[in-house]
Design an enzyme around this catalytic site. Structure first.
Site, PDB file in Angstrom:
ATOM      1  CG  ASP A 102      -2.273   0.533   0.990  1.00 57.59           C
ATOM      2  OD1 ASP A 102      -3.256  -0.136   1.357  1.00 57.59           O
ATOM      3  OD2 ASP A 102      -2.360   1.640   0.407  1.00 57.59           O
TER       4      ASP A 102
ATOM      5  CG  ASP B 265      -4.454   5.676   0.963  1.00 62.29           C
ATOM      6  OD1 ASP B 265      -5.371   4.860   1.156  1.00 62.29           O
ATOM      7  OD2 ASP B 265      -4.353   6.746   1.565  1.00 62.29           O
TER       8      ASP B 265
ATOM      9  CD  GLU C  44      -8.683   4.361  -1.572  1.00 64.19           C
ATOM     10  OE1 GLU C  44      -7.825   5.229  -1.342  1.00 64.19           O
ATOM     11  OE2 GLU C  44      -9.585   4.063  -0.771  1.00 64.19           O
TER      12      GLU C  44
ATOM     13  CG  HIS D  64      -8.977  -1.438   4.413  1.00 66.81           C
ATOM     14  ND1 HIS D  64      -8.767  -1.390   3.048  1.00 66.81           N
ATOM     15  CD2 HIS D  64      -8.553  -0.266   4.890  1.00 66.81           C
ATOM     16  CE1 HIS D  64      -8.232  -0.243   2.730  1.00 66.81           C
ATOM     17  NE2 HIS D  64      -8.083   0.465   3.824  1.00 66.81           N
ATOM     18  CG  ASP D  65     -11.308   2.081   3.566  1.00 62.81           C
ATOM     19  OD1 ASP D  65     -10.717   2.559   2.582  1.00 62.81           O
ATOM     20  OD2 ASP D  65     -10.793   1.981   4.692  1.00 62.81           O
TER      21      ASP D  65
HETATM   22  O1  TEU Z   1      -9.508   5.528   1.999  1.00 61.88           O
HETATM   23  C1  TEU Z   1      -9.950   6.730   1.399  1.00 61.88           C
HETATM   24  C2  TEU Z   1     -11.347   6.505   1.058  1.00 61.88           C
HETATM   25  O2  TEU Z   1     -11.650   6.082  -0.035  1.00 61.88           O
HETATM   26  C3  TEU Z   1     -12.374   6.725   2.093  1.00 61.88           C
HETATM   27  O3  TEU Z   1     -11.813   7.176   3.292  1.00 61.88           O
HETATM   28  C4  TEU Z   1     -13.265   7.822   1.514  1.00 61.88           C
HETATM   29  O4  TEU Z   1     -12.420   8.828   0.968  1.00 61.88           O
HETATM   30  C5  TEU Z   1     -14.042   8.442   2.650  1.00 61.88           C
HETATM   31  O5  TEU Z   1     -14.494   7.429   3.480  1.00 61.88           O
HETATM   32  C6  TEU Z   1     -15.208   9.219   2.020  1.00 61.88           C
HETATM   33  O6  TEU Z   1     -16.095   8.275   1.449  1.00 61.88           O
HETATM   34  C7  TEU Z   1      -8.088   5.370   2.032  1.00 61.88           C
HETATM   35  C8  TEU Z   1      -7.805   4.134   2.858  1.00 61.88           C
HETATM   36  O7  TEU Z   1      -8.357   2.981   2.206  1.00 61.88           O
HETATM   37  C9  TEU Z   1      -8.435   4.352   4.213  1.00 61.88           C
HETATM   38  O8  TEU Z   1      -8.319   3.175   5.022  1.00 61.88           O
HETATM   39  C10 TEU Z   1      -7.719   5.519   4.880  1.00 61.88           C
HETATM   40  O9  TEU Z   1      -8.378   5.813   6.100  1.00 61.88           O
HETATM   41  C11 TEU Z   1      -7.760   6.776   3.979  1.00 61.88           C
HETATM   42  O10 TEU Z   1      -7.467   6.511   2.613  1.00 61.88           O
HETATM   43  C12 TEU Z   1      -6.698   7.767   4.456  1.00 61.88           C
HETATM   44  O11 TEU Z   1      -5.420   7.185   4.213  1.00 61.88           O
END
Ligand code: TEU
Ligand code: CA
Length: 549
Positions: A99, A200, A258, A329-330
């Site tokens: 990542d 990311d 991403e 994971h989100d």
């Molecule tokens: O996630 C960013 C992301 O897609 C979400 O946080 C989205 O921007 C937000 O929820 C609004 O819908 C990436 C990682 O996958 C996440 O785990 C991190 O918390 C974030 O970036 C910051 O690094």
């Protein structure tokens, strides 16, 4: 794109290391634990692994707040453990992608500490630091983790920009030494044998010059103010092409971005094989039925999944390649979003496996998805660990919501649903740890766990293994064109075709109600998620046939 590539034929597995396997009883997953599970991944048929961040971090955002890009997080192990993990994957013919979190660093990163110590020195330009008054931030941008996107540093009388938590300070990519430092660090990892990266929020790095104020109406629509000024900034392609030319191309490395908010047209500009920027992107529009956000307690409509995926299959053609995913994971677990009624859990799990593993593109399986995992049973705010959820809860209380209402929002959308311990067997905590897990799970592991499901040929796990093997044995499932032949309400049927192999047809009932489907004449059955029966398709029934020439 026309040319074959390992990453087009791969089946990826995303590991969230903190919750995958603990090896030393501290309740936190680690690299030695992952090494112990490489045979499991090989048995499943996985050919490439994406590790969520394993770098030194204070874990304010569970590793997405990096303090040292070239040091392994102490809780996860050592660089020697990393080398063993890399070698263990490569020895099994599996690729390793890491990542890359370079939109921001931890506020504890030496770069930021040096910036605070001497804001007008070289490191002051690494970030967005603005002199000001303690009650008036430089602009109206808001953070994805609640509140303003600006943090006040009283000692320096400065504001610092953070799109995410106040401990995640945004890097200033318009400053060439930042781009040099990132390329240098990426090359260091690629020289160490990493095969590529998941980047990311990589579309956020090109903030428009001057950080213009966000349009309040757009802010209302998007839920975050200022996003139009950075989600597709005017220098984004320039920065990505530089990273490709200086780092990825020389190492023949793979890249998947991403990119929250990026739709199909922009994704083509970011990933076209003639663009030399990224190989693929994750487009998150697939994860919520239009009109809903992750925090809404609603039923995700699988007819939308069909329309979204069929549209990409139709429009991507031969110069673009789709990342196929439904969990990470989100996000909460897709089965729970589609229909939480336990009687449909297994059928839906297998239906989702059929979709992800028989379409054109590269499948990304998130840990536990292959077991048919569903959302966790959380009971109160103390059960949550995710900074986004905890901040959201307090933001809702501050806005006058009751604790019960705020908890309901977290139960619908918390990222912690995806981060509970991976269930390996029926021993306490599913065998994830002999200690106390950093994030409590529930007792779902007693029935849904790797050990039990590997022993059951009709389990969700066995279905994933079967369909991965089917995909790997049939190039038409990787490179073939996709012709949707039935998209009536609650139905989806598509045929995968190429010039050299028998076509393969998939038929799916997208609902809990029975559906009449037209079985292909002369088709030979390759897979079904129900025992043989006559008549209409049952709830969430899916079948795969090989067609005669
Ligand atoms: O996630 C960013 C992301 O897609 C979400 O946080 C989205 O921007 C937000 O929820 C609004 O819908 C990436 C990682 O996958 C996440 O785990 C991190 O918390 C974030 O970036 C910051 O690094
Ligand atoms: Ca551990």
């Amino acid at each position: 794109s026309m040319l074959p590539a390992w990453w087009k034929e791969a089946v990826f597995y995303q590991i969230y290391p903190r919750s995958f396997q603990d090896s030393n009883g501290d309740g936190i997953g680690d690299l030695p634990g992952i090494i112990d599970r490489l045979d499991y991944l090989q048995e499943l048929g996985i050919t490439a692994v994406w590790l969520s961040p394993i770098y030194d971090s204070p874990n304010d955002d569970m590793g997405y707040d990096i303090r040292n890009y070239q040091k392994i997080m102490a809780e996860f192990g050592t660089m020697a453990d990393f080398d063993r993990l890399r070698d263990g994957l490569h020895a099994r013919g599996m690729k390793l992608i890491m990542d890359l979190v370079v939109n921001h660093t931890s506020d504890e990163h030496p770069w930021f500490q040096k910036a605070l110590a001497d804001p007008s020195g070289p490191f002051g330009q690494y970030y967005f630091l603005r002199p000001g008054q303690p009650d008036t931030p430089p602009n109206n941008w808001t953070s994805f983790f609640s509140g303003s996107a600006w943090r006040w540093f009283p000692e320096q009388q400065l504001w610092g920009l953070h799109l995410f938590s106040p401990k995640q300070m945004d890097l200033n990519w318009s400053y060439p030494p930042v781009r040099d430092a990132v390329c240098h660090m990426v090359n260091w990892w690629l020289d160490r044998g990493v095969d590529g990266f998941r980047l990311d929020v990589i579309n956020y790095i090109a903030k428009n010059p001057g950080l213009p104020a966000g349009d309040p109406l757009i802010g209302q629509l998007m839920g975050f103010t200022g996003v139009e000024e950075y989600f597709y900034g005017r220098h984004l392609h320039e920065y990505l092409r530089e990273l490709q030319e200086r780092s990825f191309t020389p190492h023949h490395a793979f890249s998947v971005g991403e990119t929250p908010g990026i739709g199909m047209q922009m994704s083509k500009l970011l990933t076209g094989d003639y663009r030399h920027e990224l190989d693929m992107v994750f487009d998150f529009d697939v994860l919520e039925t239009p009109g809903h956000v992750r925090w809404d307690d609603y039923r995700y409509d699988l007819n939308y999944l069909r329309d979204y995926l069929a549209d990409y299959q139709d429009h991507y053609g031969s110069h673009y390649w789709q990342a196929l995913f439904i969990e990470n994971h989100d996000n909460p677990r897709m089965i729970s979003k589609a229909n939480p009624d336990p009687q449909y859990r297994i059928a839906i799990a297998k239906l989702l496996a059929v979709i992800e593993l028989t379409l054109r593109g590269t499948p990304f399986i998130f840990q536990g998805q292959e077991l048919g995992r569903v959302n966790a049973q959380f009971h109160n705010i103390r059960d949550f660990q995710d900074v986004e959820s905890i901040n959201k809860y307090h933001e809702l209380l501050a806005a006058g919501q009751t604790e019960q209402a705020a908890l309901a929002v977290l139960l619908a959308g918390s990222r912690d649903h995806a981060r509970t311990p991976m269930p390996w067997d029926t021993t306490p905590h599913g065998g994830f740890t002999t200690g106390t897990p950093w994030l409590a799970g529930d007792d779902d592991y007693r029935q849904y766990n790797a050990y039990s499901e590997m022993a059951n040929p009709r389990s969700v796990w066995s279905t994933y293994r079967h369909l991965i093997k089917l995909r790997q044995a049939n190039p038409v499932l990787v490179y073939g064109a996709t012709d949707t032949v039935d998209r009536r309400r609650n139905a989806w049927s598509y045929i995968r075709r190429d010039d050299d192999h028998q076509p393969i047809q998939v038929l799916i009932n997208l609902s809990a109600r029975q559906k009449r489907m037209t079985i292909p004449a002369g088709g030979s059955l390759l897979y079904r998620n129900y025992p043989a029966h006559d008549g209409r398709f049952k709830a969430y029934e899916a079948r795969v046939y090989r067609l005669p020439e």
